[in-house]
Design an enzyme around this catalytic site. Sequence first.
Site, PDB file in Angstrom:
ATOM      1  N   GLY A  14       0.189  -1.051   0.174  1.00 10.60           N
ATOM      2  CA  GLY A  14      -0.187  -0.264   0.206  1.00 10.60           C
ATOM      3  C   GLY A  14       0.909   1.276   0.130  1.00 10.60           C
ATOM      4  O   GLY A  14      -0.185   2.357   0.284  1.00 10.60           O
ATOM      5  N   LEU A  92      -3.646  -7.409  -7.370  1.00 18.44           N
ATOM      6  CA  LEU A  92      -3.517  -8.144  -8.289  1.00 18.44           C
ATOM      7  C   LEU A  92      -5.120  -8.521  -9.309  1.00 18.44           C
ATOM      8  O   LEU A  92      -4.690  -9.964  -9.452  1.00 18.44           O
ATOM      9  CB  LEU A  92      -2.743  -9.243  -7.262  1.00 18.44           C
ATOM     10  CG  LEU A  92      -1.473  -8.599  -6.989  1.00 18.44           C
ATOM     11  CD1 LEU A  92      -0.727  -9.683  -6.237  1.00 18.44           C
ATOM     12  CD2 LEU A  92      -0.307  -8.116  -8.493  1.00 18.44           C
ATOM     13  N   LYS A  93      -5.953  -8.576  -9.239  1.00 19.15           N
ATOM     14  CA  LYS A  93      -6.745  -8.946  -8.970  1.00 19.15           C
ATOM     15  C   LYS A  93      -7.919  -8.733 -11.290  1.00 19.15           C
ATOM     16  O   LYS A  93      -7.369  -7.666 -10.727  1.00 19.15           O
ATOM     17  CB  LYS A  93      -8.624  -9.492  -8.740  1.00 19.15           C
ATOM     18  CG  LYS A  93      -7.645 -10.491  -7.277  1.00 19.15           C
ATOM     19  CD  LYS A  93      -7.870 -11.858  -7.825  1.00 19.15           C
ATOM     20  CE  LYS A  93      -7.735 -12.720  -6.237  1.00 19.15           C
ATOM     21  NZ  LYS A  93      -7.211 -14.320  -6.761  1.00 19.15           N
ATOM     22  N   HIS A 111       0.735   1.069 -13.416  1.00 20.44           N
ATOM     23  CA  HIS A 111       1.860  -0.514 -13.836  1.00 20.44           C
ATOM     24  C   HIS A 111       3.013   0.182 -13.932  1.00 20.44           C
ATOM     25  O   HIS A 111       3.200   1.154 -14.418  1.00 20.44           O
ATOM     26  CB  HIS A 111       1.311  -0.474 -15.120  1.00 20.44           C
ATOM     27  CG  HIS A 111       2.313  -1.264 -15.475  1.00 20.44           C
ATOM     28  ND1 HIS A 111       1.788  -2.877 -14.822  1.00 20.44           N
ATOM     29  CD2 HIS A 111       3.117  -1.943 -16.546  1.00 20.44           C
ATOM     30  CE1 HIS A 111       2.758  -3.985 -15.665  1.00 20.44           C
ATOM     31  NE2 HIS A 111       3.501  -3.215 -16.043  1.00 20.44           N
ATOM     32  N   ASP A 152      -3.647  -4.700 -17.875  1.00 23.58           N
ATOM     33  CA  ASP A 152      -2.937  -3.778 -18.784  1.00 23.58           C
ATOM     34  C   ASP A 152      -3.996  -3.505 -19.843  1.00 23.58           C
ATOM     35  O   ASP A 152      -2.249  -2.622 -20.315  1.00 23.58           O
ATOM     36  CB  ASP A 152      -1.373  -4.236 -18.186  1.00 23.58           C
ATOM     37  CG  ASP A 152      -1.156  -4.563 -16.656  1.00 23.58           C
ATOM     38  OD1 ASP A 152      -2.079  -3.803 -15.670  1.00 23.58           O
ATOM     39  OD2 ASP A 152      -0.320  -5.206 -17.008  1.00 23.58           O
ATOM     40  N   GLU A 181       6.404   6.417  -9.812  1.00 20.77           N
ATOM     41  CA  GLU A 181       5.069   6.057  -8.805  1.00 20.77           C
ATOM     42  C   GLU A 181       4.232   6.913  -8.324  1.00 20.77           C
ATOM     43  O   GLU A 181       3.109   7.472  -8.753  1.00 20.77           O
ATOM     44  CB  GLU A 181       4.648   4.692  -8.864  1.00 20.77           C
ATOM     45  CG  GLU A 181       5.246   3.695  -9.299  1.00 20.77           C
ATOM     46  CD  GLU A 181       4.710   2.279  -8.996  1.00 20.77           C
ATOM     47  OE1 GLU A 181       3.848   1.763  -8.368  1.00 20.77           O
ATOM     48  OE2 GLU A 181       5.891   1.031  -9.037  1.00 20.77           O
TER      49      GLU A 181
HETATM   50  C1  GRF Z   1       3.440  -1.111  -7.643  1.00 21.50           C
HETATM   51  O1  GRF Z   1       4.977  -1.575  -7.940  1.00 21.50           O
HETATM   52  C2  GRF Z   1       2.436  -0.657  -8.714  1.00 21.50           C
HETATM   53  O2  GRF Z   1       2.611   0.023  -9.765  1.00 21.50           O
HETATM   54  C3  GRF Z   1       1.655  -2.091  -9.151  1.00 21.50           C
HETATM   55  O3  GRF Z   1       1.680  -2.785  -7.931  1.00 21.50           O
HETATM   56  C4  GRF Z   1       3.050  -2.113  -7.246  1.00 21.50           C
HETATM   57  C5  GRF Z   1       2.312  -1.719  -5.548  1.00 21.50           C
HETATM   58  O4  GRF Z   1       3.049  -0.937  -4.475  1.00 21.50           O
HETATM   59  N1  GRF Z   1       0.925  -2.488 -10.244  1.00 21.50           N
HETATM   60  P1  GRF Z   1       1.703  -0.390  -3.004  1.00 21.50           P
HETATM   61  O5  GRF Z   1       0.990  -1.696  -2.749  1.00 21.50           O
HETATM   62  O6  GRF Z   1       1.441   0.572  -3.786  1.00 21.50           O
HETATM   63  O7  GRF Z   1       3.281  -0.116  -2.378  1.00 21.50           O
END
Ligand code: GRF
Length: 208
Positions: A14, A92-93, A111, A152, A181
């Site tokens: 998170g 992840l789902k 992503h 994606d 990110e």
């Molecule tokens: C991140 O690298 C995001 O781009 C990917 O999953 C990861 C999640 O990281 N989809 P976090 O749980 O926000 O630390």
Amino acid sequence: MKRLKIAVFASGRGSNLAALLSAIERGELHAQIVLVMSNKSDAGALEIARRHDVPALHLSAKMFSSATEFDQALLAHLHRHEVELIALAGYLKKIGSVVVRAYKNRIVNIHPALLPSFGGQGMYGIKVHQAVLNYGCKVTGVTVHLVDDEYDAGAPILQRCVPVQPGDTPEALAARVLEVEHKIFAEALQLFAEDRIEIIGRKVRIKP
Ligand code: GRF
């Protein structure tokens, strides 16, 4: 002015959720996170939500007898919290078609690569950065994109480059990508808050 009501879905630690909450606190993201949902009961993201007094929901398809029932339950939660936009932050789902349809062009994913490269089912976490290094890429980056029925595959909203450095390990590269990110996700969501996202065909245009 009314704040954009966002639900964040996350399966893991998170850190992106935490970055969004900080951006809101700093006044850079004019939104309110009204719900955090995870398919994992022990996700760090749920803990972060609780610490911020944000409703934290553990909901998994395993709790229901069909995918449709799960989707309908999820939709009921989203409606109850008056969610206007769903942000996937390491979720992840795959999002079920019932929810994709209900929130058409209102679901956004982050992503850790420049899509359409290094994306798709199974391409997550450190595997993405390992694949970038294995290919010998000189540059990678971050994509924030719309979500449709495929992994994606929706149109990019914002993308930003991160140079690969000689001697990079997947972990070192992941850490530099993650820093980007944490900035770009809030920027992309702020575009929705400012109503600056226009969909033309399958592409996203950012209104000036
Ligand atoms: C991140 O690298 C995001 O781009 C990917 O999953 C990861 C999640 O990281 N989809 P976090 O749980 O926000 O630390």
